[in-house]
Design a protein around this motif. Structure first.
Motif, PDB file in Angstrom:
ATOM      1  N   ALA A 116      21.864  -3.776  -3.024  1.00 57.47           N
ATOM      2  CA  ALA A 116      20.916  -4.057  -3.470  1.00 57.47           C
ATOM      3  C   ALA A 116      19.797  -3.208  -4.114  1.00 57.47           C
ATOM      4  CB  ALA A 116      20.964  -5.447  -3.978  1.00 57.47           C
ATOM      5  N   ILE A 117      19.929  -2.816  -2.710  1.00 58.09           N
ATOM      6  CA  ILE A 117      18.683  -1.438  -2.669  1.00 58.09           C
ATOM      7  C   ILE A 117      18.369  -0.549  -3.327  1.00 58.09           C
ATOM      8  CG2 ILE A 117      16.923  -0.453  -1.406  1.00 58.09           C
ATOM      9  CD1 ILE A 117      17.051  -2.923   0.780  1.00 58.09           C
ATOM     10  N   ILE A 118      20.222  -0.051  -3.082  1.00 54.45           N
ATOM     11  CA  ILE A 118      20.464   1.289  -3.034  1.00 54.45           C
ATOM     12  C   ILE A 118      21.118   1.220  -5.121  1.00 54.45           C
ATOM     13  CG2 ILE A 118      21.873   3.197  -2.832  1.00 54.45           C
ATOM     14  CD1 ILE A 118      22.129   2.086  -0.507  1.00 54.45           C
ATOM     15  N   ALA A 119      20.916   0.408  -5.302  1.00 56.36           N
ATOM     16  CA  ALA A 119      21.338   0.101  -6.876  1.00 56.36           C
ATOM     17  C   ALA A 119      19.816   0.093  -8.105  1.00 56.36           C
ATOM     18  CB  ALA A 119      21.023  -1.423  -7.057  1.00 56.36           C
ATOM     19  N   VAL A 120      17.891   0.061  -6.967  1.00 55.82           N
ATOM     20  CA  VAL A 120      17.290  -0.120  -7.705  1.00 55.82           C
ATOM     21  C   VAL A 120      17.289   1.620  -8.237  1.00 55.82           C
ATOM     22  CG1 VAL A 120      14.316  -0.133  -7.842  1.00 55.82           C
ATOM     23  CG2 VAL A 120      16.255  -2.282  -7.167  1.00 55.82           C
ATOM     24  N   PRO A 121      16.937   2.716  -7.404  1.00 56.38           N
ATOM     25  CA  PRO A 121      17.029   4.087  -7.300  1.00 56.38           C
ATOM     26  C   PRO A 121      17.896   4.487  -8.404  1.00 56.38           C
ATOM     27  CG  PRO A 121      17.504   3.506  -5.017  1.00 56.38           C
ATOM     28  CD  PRO A 121      17.469   2.198  -5.709  1.00 56.38           C
ATOM     29  N   THR A 122      19.094   3.916  -8.180  1.00 56.14           N
ATOM     30  CA  THR A 122      19.893   4.205  -8.727  1.00 56.14           C
ATOM     31  C   THR A 122      19.937   4.065 -10.534  1.00 56.14           C
ATOM     32  OG1 THR A 122      21.605   4.211  -7.595  1.00 56.14           O
ATOM     33  CG2 THR A 122      22.754   4.215  -9.321  1.00 56.14           C
ATOM     34  N   ALA A 123      19.532   3.024 -10.943  1.00 59.59           N
ATOM     35  CA  ALA A 123      19.257   2.497 -12.044  1.00 59.59           C
ATOM     36  C   ALA A 123      17.838   3.412 -12.789  1.00 59.59           C
ATOM     37  CB  ALA A 123      19.078   1.153 -12.095  1.00 59.59           C
TER      38      ALA A 123
ATOM     39  N   ALA B  12       8.148   6.864 -12.441  1.00 65.33           N
ATOM     40  CA  ALA B  12       9.694   6.749 -12.008  1.00 65.33           C
ATOM     41  C   ALA B  12       9.580   6.806 -10.222  1.00 65.33           C
ATOM     42  CB  ALA B  12      10.934   7.937 -12.279  1.00 65.33           C
ATOM     43  N   ALA B  13       8.985   7.340  -9.452  1.00 68.90           N
ATOM     44  CA  ALA B  13       9.075   7.737  -8.162  1.00 68.90           C
ATOM     45  C   ALA B  13       8.373   5.733  -7.685  1.00 68.90           C
ATOM     46  CB  ALA B  13       8.349   8.907  -7.363  1.00 68.90           C
ATOM     47  N   LEU B  14       7.271   5.043  -8.802  1.00 68.24           N
ATOM     48  CA  LEU B  14       7.044   4.245  -8.129  1.00 68.24           C
ATOM     49  C   LEU B  14       7.324   3.331  -8.428  1.00 68.24           C
ATOM     50  CD1 LEU B  14       2.699   4.403  -9.221  1.00 68.24           C
ATOM     51  CD2 LEU B  14       2.925   4.811  -7.009  1.00 68.24           C
ATOM     52  N   VAL B  15       8.670   3.392  -9.643  1.00 69.75           N
ATOM     53  CA  VAL B  15       9.240   2.004  -9.363  1.00 69.75           C
ATOM     54  C   VAL B  15      10.308   2.064  -8.391  1.00 69.75           C
ATOM     55  CG1 VAL B  15      10.808   1.329 -11.059  1.00 69.75           C
ATOM     56  CG2 VAL B  15       8.907   1.690 -11.721  1.00 69.75           C
ATOM     57  N   ILE B  16      10.627   3.482  -7.787  1.00 70.27           N
ATOM     58  CA  ILE B  16      11.709   3.297  -7.094  1.00 70.27           C
ATOM     59  C   ILE B  16      11.464   2.926  -6.456  1.00 70.27           C
ATOM     60  CG2 ILE B  16      12.945   4.575  -5.605  1.00 70.27           C
ATOM     61  CD1 ILE B  16      13.381   6.334  -7.964  1.00 70.27           C
TER      62      ILE B  16
END
Length: 339
Positions: free
Chosen positions: A288-295, A318-322
């Motif tokens: 789930a954590i890895i899915a965030v930067p992927t999305a 984008a960096a802040l969201v990740i």
């Protein structure tokens, strides 16, 4: 238990509880058995089939009983014949776990089949299989010479007492093994495969042990019943009652040990399921954590203009969201003990 060096023949003769002669030839056995005042013991280890049949005819032993004493896989039992009573029991002991011939999953249990022909004035024992401490039986007889005045029942009691005590010792060793397995279950550094092999070996040993321990009470009960029908030497009654109590205790201990091993086996499976659930929970959390930067990177990787396209602000956003989304999920999962 001390294991004797192999002696294929042993003989003894008592009169009024006193040892008169020992290690006499088989040719003298029939004469001593005919003596009303004599008590005779003959022990044969792995005798030849034809030789034993010849001796059986001389000593008036039933041929079916002789065949049973030599047959493979004979069960523990007691049989009454017109001229004698025949018994088959099994002595047990465990080979050391460090024995190079014993794999970790192989049974360590060794058995010695002991067949006994109880005659009016003596007892003949036939042993096959692994070595057995017959010297311990002789010591029991020597320690209680007064009992030998009461005939072959005293000799039989000494033999069965050593067999039951040996089974107790084996059960105790298996119980110690079960306690070691309980400690290994909750030791995080123990190999699951190793525990499985040891549990399998212990269950296998218990199955083999139950086959020889459980019928012992019926054998001793048959002796007591036969003595009740032919009341001789009542002084031995209390000795046989105590022996029967020991056989009952061995049976109950074996049954409780089987339940314990079953519990260990089921607990091991439950712990494996619990460990698997923990692993799956952690993998799911990290996924789930890895899915965030992927999305996020997938969104900003589209070939169409978007807010902040081709501008430094877009990269920062984008960096802040990740970082914020992945960090928030990590804290949340950590609080719930998912990671």
């Amino acid at each position: 238990m001390t294991i004797e060096t192999k002696r294929t023949l042993r003989t003894r003769r008592w009169t009024d509880g006193k040892l008169i002669d020992e290690d006499f030839a088989l040719t003298e056995v029939a004469r001593h058995l005919a003596d009303r005042d004599a008590l005779v013991w003959v022990d044969l280890w792995d005798p030849d089939h034809d030789d034993l049949l010849a001796l059986a005819r001389e000593w008036d032993l039933d041929e079916h009983a002789v065949e049973d004493s030599l047959a493979r896989g004979e069960r523990t039992k007691a049989t009454l014949y017109p001229t004698h009573t025949f018994f088959t029991v099994y002595a047990t002991h465990l080979r050391p776990a460090s024995d190079p011939e014993t794999e970790e999953h192989q049974s360590r249990l060794s058995t010695t089949r002991i067949s006994a022909f109880v005659l009016p004035r003596g007892i003949i024992t036939v042993r096959r299989g692994a070595p057995f401490d017959i010297d311990e039986v002789v010591r029991r007889w020597d320690d209680n010479p007064d009992l030998l005045r009461h005939g072959p029942g005293a000799l039989l009691h000494g033999l069965l007492d050593v067999v039951v005590d040996g089974q107790f010792e084996t059960i105790q060793q298996l119980d110690d093994t079960a306690e070691e397995l309980e400690d290994l279950l909750f030791d995080g550094q123990s190999s699951t495969k190793r525990i499985q092999r040891r549990v399998y070996r212990l269950r296998k040993e218990l199955v083999e042990l139950r086959r020889v321990v459980l019928p012992m009470r019926e054998v001793i009960n048959a002796v007591m019943r036969h003595r009740a029908e032919h009341p001789l030497a009542p002084e031995l009654d209390s000795w046989y009652t105590d022996l029967y109590d020991h056989a009952i205790r061995a049976t109950e201990w074996t049954e409780s040990l089987r339940d314990m091993v079953t519990t260990i086996f089921e607990t091991n499976l439950s712990l494996q399921d619990a460990r698997l659930n923990v692993v799956m929970k952690k993998l799911t959390g990290w996924a789930a954590i890895i899915a965030v930067p992927t999305a996020v990177t997938g969104w900003y990787g589209m070939n169409v203009p978007y807010p902040g396209f081709d501008e430094p602000a877009g990269l920062i956003t984008a960096a802040l969201v990740i970082v914020l989304s992945a960090g928030g999920l990590y804290v949340l999962f950590k609080q719930r003990d998912w990671l």
